[in-house]
Design a protein around this motif. Sequence first.
Motif, PDB file in Angstrom:
ATOM      1  N   GLU A   1      46.396  28.438 116.711  1.00  0.00           N
ATOM      2  CA  GLU A   1      46.609  27.035 116.379  1.00  0.00           C
ATOM      3  C   GLU A   1      47.171  26.902 114.963  1.00  0.00           C
ATOM      4  N   ARG A   2      46.696  27.777 114.084  1.00  0.00           N
ATOM      5  CA  ARG A   2      47.169  27.760 112.695  1.00  0.00           C
ATOM      6  C   ARG A   2      48.645  28.154 112.615  1.00  0.00           C
ATOM      7  N   ASP A   3      49.047  29.146 113.422  1.00  0.00           N
ATOM      8  CA  ASP A   3      50.458  29.562 113.439  1.00  0.00           C
ATOM      9  C   ASP A   3      51.363  28.389 113.793  1.00  0.00           C
ATOM     10  N   VAL A   4      50.942  27.635 114.808  1.00  0.00           N
ATOM     11  CA  VAL A   4      51.753  26.496 115.265  1.00  0.00           C
ATOM     12  C   VAL A   4      51.838  25.436 114.174  1.00  0.00           C
ATOM     13  N   LYS A   5      50.716  25.129 113.556  1.00  0.00           N
ATOM     14  CA  LYS A   5      50.690  24.095 112.514  1.00  0.00           C
ATOM     15  C   LYS A   5      51.520  24.506 111.305  1.00  0.00           C
ATOM     16  N   ASP A   6      51.403  25.774 110.914  1.00  0.00           N
ATOM     17  CA  ASP A   6      52.147  26.247 109.740  1.00  0.00           C
ATOM     18  C   ASP A   6      53.655  26.237 109.961  1.00  0.00           C
TER      19      ASP A   6
ATOM     20  N   LYS B   1      61.209  18.216 116.034  1.00  0.00           N
ATOM     21  CA  LYS B   1      60.000  18.604 116.779  1.00  0.00           C
ATOM     22  C   LYS B   1      60.332  19.154 118.160  1.00  0.00           C
ATOM     23  N   GLU B   2      61.242  18.491 118.879  1.00  0.00           N
ATOM     24  CA  GLU B   2      61.563  18.942 120.234  1.00  0.00           C
ATOM     25  C   GLU B   2      62.200  20.318 120.207  1.00  0.00           C
ATOM     26  N   ASP B   3      63.093  20.545 119.241  1.00  0.00           N
ATOM     27  CA  ASP B   3      63.707  21.869 119.120  1.00  0.00           C
ATOM     28  C   ASP B   3      62.653  22.931 118.836  1.00  0.00           C
ATOM     29  N   PHE B   4      61.704  22.578 117.990  1.00  0.00           N
ATOM     30  CA  PHE B   4      60.638  23.523 117.637  1.00  0.00           C
ATOM     31  C   PHE B   4      59.800  23.883 118.850  1.00  0.00           C
TER      32      PHE B   4
ATOM     33  N   ILE C   1      57.067  32.603 116.229  1.00  0.00           N
ATOM     34  CA  ILE C   1      55.972  32.249 115.316  1.00  0.00           C
ATOM     35  C   ILE C   1      54.750  33.154 115.443  1.00  0.00           C
ATOM     36  N   MET C   2      54.683  33.989 116.482  1.00  0.00           N
ATOM     37  CA  MET C   2      53.467  34.776 116.718  1.00  0.00           C
ATOM     38  C   MET C   2      53.288  35.850 115.651  1.00  0.00           C
ATOM     39  N   SER C   3      52.041  36.235 115.443  1.00  0.00           N
ATOM     40  CA  SER C   3      51.713  37.322 114.521  1.00  0.00           C
ATOM     41  C   SER C   3      51.786  38.641 115.274  1.00  0.00           C
ATOM     42  N   THR C   4      52.372  39.647 114.642  1.00  0.00           N
ATOM     43  CA  THR C   4      52.515  40.955 115.298  1.00  0.00           C
ATOM     44  C   THR C   4      51.790  42.070 114.556  1.00  0.00           C
TER      45      THR C   4
END
Length: 205
Positions: A50-55, A66-69, A77-80
């Motif tokens: 949830e934090r990844d999405v918000k950041d 927003k729609e493009d995002f 955006i995911m952490s690897t």
Amino acid sequence: MIVKQIMHKNVITLRSDDKISLALKTMKQNKIRHIPIVNEDHNLVGIVTERDVKDASPSIFQLELKEDFLNKPINSIMSTNLITGHPLDFVEELAAVFIEHNIGCLPILQESKLVGIITETDMLNTFVKLTGADQPGSHIEIKVPNIAGKLAEVSSILHKRRVNISSVLVYPDCDDQFKILVFRIQTMNITIIVNDLQAKGYDVL
């Protein structure tokens, strides 16, 4: 206690090419804040929170973006760089990992496959159970010299009164020559126990 006993085995996962909008929808529907990202072989490749999405989301002043995002893939955006655990890890050791790395969840892998997940809430609930705080009873702390055998001596006093012990913890005193024994016992009337301990010269805190 080992991780296998507390981990969630039915893990909700997504693929790296799924849209961010799907991640948000999945979190909301399932009331979760972390989603492991796997490939077709069920190998863990990332995690989105949830934090990844918000950041990463546009500010309220960039609503046109927003729609493009939301249509971007999760891999944007995911952490690897992931920290993982094993089903046979000890819970208390992984608790230190949560604190050291300031993380909210830990994917659990076995033979490189995702087999479970634990969250900070799971850790907190587990420690409540380990301390017996979720059961009716009394909490008693005793300061004793930091030498071998003191735990057995105090336990024998409780045994003579036929008091059942829910849990025992030991933590250091500010003075290295002493330690604190913490008992959770299944009785509400501890006056007689305290008297017995004090009669034996113990410092009941």
